[in-house]
Design an enzyme around this catalytic site. Sequence first.
Site, PDB file in Angstrom:
ATOM      1  N   HIS A  69       0.819  -1.216   0.000  1.00  0.00           N
ATOM      2  CA  HIS A  69       0.000   0.000   0.000  1.00  0.00           C
ATOM      3  C   HIS A  69       0.853   1.267   0.000  1.00  0.00           C
ATOM      4  O   HIS A  69       0.398   2.315  -0.439  1.00  0.00           O
ATOM      5  CB  HIS A  69      -0.973  -0.008   1.182  1.00  0.00           C
ATOM      6  CG  HIS A  69      -2.115  -0.961   0.995  1.00  0.00           C
ATOM      7  ND1 HIS A  69      -3.401  -0.685   1.384  1.00  0.00           N
ATOM      8  CD2 HIS A  69      -2.164  -2.194   0.440  1.00  0.00           C
ATOM      9  CE1 HIS A  69      -4.194  -1.711   1.078  1.00  0.00           C
ATOM     10  NE2 HIS A  69      -3.460  -2.644   0.518  1.00  0.00           N
ATOM     11  N   SER A  79       4.644   7.456   2.478  1.00  0.00           N
ATOM     12  CA  SER A  79       3.469   8.349   2.587  1.00  0.00           C
ATOM     13  C   SER A  79       2.376   7.682   3.413  1.00  0.00           C
ATOM     14  O   SER A  79       1.564   8.373   4.039  1.00  0.00           O
ATOM     15  CB  SER A  79       2.941   8.742   1.201  1.00  0.00           C
ATOM     16  OG  SER A  79       2.716   7.591   0.413  1.00  0.00           O
ATOM     17  N   PRO A 160      -7.133  -1.389  -5.691  1.00  0.00           N
ATOM     18  CA  PRO A 160      -8.437  -1.905  -6.119  1.00  0.00           C
ATOM     19  C   PRO A 160      -9.055  -2.898  -5.132  1.00  0.00           C
ATOM     20  O   PRO A 160      -8.355  -3.439  -4.277  1.00  0.00           O
ATOM     21  CB  PRO A 160      -8.109  -2.612  -7.436  1.00  0.00           C
ATOM     22  CG  PRO A 160      -6.664  -2.918  -7.385  1.00  0.00           C
ATOM     23  CD  PRO A 160      -6.020  -1.929  -6.467  1.00  0.00           C
ATOM     24  N   SER A 249       0.226 -24.065   7.050  1.00  0.00           N
ATOM     25  CA  SER A 249       1.171 -23.102   6.459  1.00  0.00           C
ATOM     26  C   SER A 249       0.587 -21.693   6.352  1.00  0.00           C
ATOM     27  O   SER A 249       1.138 -20.840   5.656  1.00  0.00           O
ATOM     28  CB  SER A 249       1.664 -23.633   5.113  1.00  0.00           C
ATOM     29  OG  SER A 249       1.149 -22.936   4.062  1.00  0.00           O
TER      30      SER A 249
HETATM   31  C1  HEM Z   1      -4.772  -5.996  -6.868  1.00  0.00           C
HETATM   32  C2  HEM Z   1      -4.034  -6.510  -5.930  1.00  0.00           C
HETATM   33  C3  HEM Z   1      -4.494  -6.858  -4.542  1.00  0.00           C
HETATM   34  C4  HEM Z   1      -5.743  -6.856  -4.001  1.00  0.00           C
HETATM   35  C5  HEM Z   1      -7.062  -6.517  -4.671  1.00  0.00           C
HETATM   36  C6  HEM Z   1      -5.607  -7.256  -2.616  1.00  0.00           C
HETATM   37  C7  HEM Z   1      -6.647  -7.341  -1.726  1.00  0.00           C
HETATM   38  C8  HEM Z   1      -6.521  -7.671  -0.398  1.00  0.00           C
HETATM   39  C9  HEM Z   1      -7.610  -7.717   0.551  1.00  0.00           C
HETATM   40  C10 HEM Z   1      -9.070  -7.381   0.233  1.00  0.00           C
HETATM   41  C11 HEM Z   1      -7.107  -8.114   1.737  1.00  0.00           C
HETATM   42  C12 HEM Z   1      -7.879  -8.296   3.036  1.00  0.00           C
HETATM   43  C13 HEM Z   1      -7.776  -7.038   3.865  1.00  0.00           C
HETATM   44  C14 HEM Z   1      -8.501  -7.126   5.180  1.00  0.00           C
HETATM   45  O1  HEM Z   1      -9.537  -7.747   5.289  1.00  0.00           O
HETATM   46  O2  HEM Z   1      -8.002  -6.550   6.153  1.00  0.00           O
HETATM   47  C15 HEM Z   1      -5.692  -8.329   1.549  1.00  0.00           C
HETATM   48  C16 HEM Z   1      -4.839  -8.740   2.536  1.00  0.00           C
HETATM   49  C17 HEM Z   1      -3.490  -8.845   2.359  1.00  0.00           C
HETATM   50  N1  HEM Z   1      -2.758  -8.498   1.244  1.00  0.00           N
HETATM   51 FE1  HEM Z   1      -3.517  -8.095  -0.560  1.00  0.00          FE
HETATM   52  N2  HEM Z   1      -4.279  -7.501  -2.354  1.00  0.00           N
HETATM   53  C18 HEM Z   1      -3.572  -7.271  -3.499  1.00  0.00           C
HETATM   54  C19 HEM Z   1      -2.209  -7.374  -3.660  1.00  0.00           C
HETATM   55  C20 HEM Z   1      -1.315  -7.589  -2.628  1.00  0.00           C
HETATM   56  C21 HEM Z   1       0.105  -7.487  -2.748  1.00  0.00           C
HETATM   57  C22 HEM Z   1       0.856  -7.122  -4.017  1.00  0.00           C
HETATM   58  C23 HEM Z   1       0.627  -7.772  -1.524  1.00  0.00           C
HETATM   59  C24 HEM Z   1       2.059  -7.781  -1.069  1.00  0.00           C
HETATM   60  C25 HEM Z   1       3.080  -8.014  -1.836  1.00  0.00           C
HETATM   61  C26 HEM Z   1      -0.494  -8.073  -0.650  1.00  0.00           C
HETATM   62  C27 HEM Z   1      -0.382  -8.480   0.658  1.00  0.00           C
HETATM   63  C28 HEM Z   1      -1.447  -8.741   1.487  1.00  0.00           C
HETATM   64  C29 HEM Z   1      -1.308  -9.319   2.816  1.00  0.00           C
HETATM   65  C30 HEM Z   1      -0.022  -9.818   3.439  1.00  0.00           C
HETATM   66  C31 HEM Z   1      -2.587  -9.362   3.368  1.00  0.00           C
HETATM   67  C32 HEM Z   1      -2.972  -9.839   4.787  1.00  0.00           C
HETATM   68  C33 HEM Z   1      -2.933  -8.639   5.719  1.00  0.00           C
HETATM   69  C34 HEM Z   1      -3.140  -8.958   7.176  1.00  0.00           C
HETATM   70  O3  HEM Z   1      -3.253 -10.114   7.570  1.00  0.00           O
HETATM   71  O4  HEM Z   1      -3.181  -7.993   7.948  1.00  0.00           O
HETATM   72  N3  HEM Z   1      -1.651  -7.939  -1.351  1.00  0.00           N
HETATM   73  N4  HEM Z   1      -5.363  -8.042   0.244  1.00  0.00           N
END
Ligand code: HEM
Length: 341
Positions: A69, A79, A160, A249
């Site tokens: 982010h 930022s 997104p 895992s």
């Molecule tokens: C278009 C791309 C992506 C979308 C739409 C997306 C969407 C999301 C959503 C909806 C969540 C759940 C958030 C929540 O309920 O708190 C999430 C969690 C997460 N995302 Fe993504 N994500 C994307 C790409 C990425 C990328 C590129 C990374 C890192 C390299 C990433 C790492 C994570 C991680 C580690 C979590 C878990 C966070 C936690 O447990 O606090 N995501 N993502």
Amino acid sequence: MAKILGAVALGLGFILLNLTGFSYGALQVGFYRRKCGRSDVEAIVRRVVAAHFVKDRTITPALLRMQFHDCFVRGCDASILLDGSNSEKTSGTNSNVRGFQLIDIIKAALEKACPGVVSCADIIVLATRDAVNMAGGERYIVPTGRRDGFISLSDNVDIPPPEISVTDAIAFFAQKGLNTLDMVHLFGAHTVGVTHCSFILDRLFDLQGQRGGKPDPTMDPRLSAVLKRRCPLKASVDSPVNLDQNLRSANIVDNSFYKEILIKRGILQIDQELALDRRTRPIVVGLANGTTFPAQFGSAMIKMGSIGVLTGRQGEIRKSCRAVNPHSHRVKSTHRTTTIN
Ligand code: HEM
């Protein structure tokens, strides 16, 4: 003789590279070497991260998401860390982004060792790398030298939603200079951490009314049955659900995410789509069945870490990661700059 000269030249080249560090555009491996008195900047970061990791393993997903982010909005300029009534943090998309206190603690340790030297933007990428490594991932080599930005506005946050199509996701990553391979590798971050139920209710209960009330057919029906109980429609709390459904895992940075989505156990819609789309499926299959994920994930993280990096007077080294420096020239010249409340 020629051979000896060649070997000497090669050796010299190697020594030089080691002394100067490899450079990645504006960034350099070992940028902080000998810049913090007798302290080793990367060792300080690692020590603080390790102390937290033993208490709370969820700092790995927290930091991974924070880096994503940060880097995708105005570049990797910290930022996302700025406080303020209208800063990026306040946007709905960032409401669950965590880890800010850990970054503060690392920053405090570094300021104690050498004030005004290490940027908050570098702290995010170094801490993420260490947390990934502690959770079983590769310790990839992170180039540093980023400077911290002056501006943070919630309107700039354009991450997104999880219903994004593969086509739009490819375009979104391409805007930042990342190709389809990089994108699929980066989604491997969903091998740790959680989503909240609210992001998957439509898949479970057909909120849009497009499937006659049935769950998304691309999800294994046994999994959707379990998740419907975990995420009831009229729940008072937005419960967490592991993004990697392999229980053993779920907190480990490995290739299990790809294995799960191949058997229809993806949690977010976009995660599942990666295993179905003809452009991404072959990459997913390769990662699920091979041994290349750790190295490829590391390379993709390095690439993501170089998006929109600030150098020189484009940025600064903040004293507190939550606020631009009080006498920063930008504070006077633009009212768009966010300051601490
Ligand atoms: C278009 C791309 C992506 C979308 C739409 C997306 C969407 C999301 C959503 C909806 C969540 C759940 C958030 C929540 O309920 O708190 C999430 C969690 C997460 N995302 Fe993504 N994500 C994307 C790409 C990425 C990328 C590129 C990374 C890192 C390299 C990433 C790492 C994570 C991680 C580690 C979590 C878990 C966070 C936690 O447990 O606090 N995501 N993502």
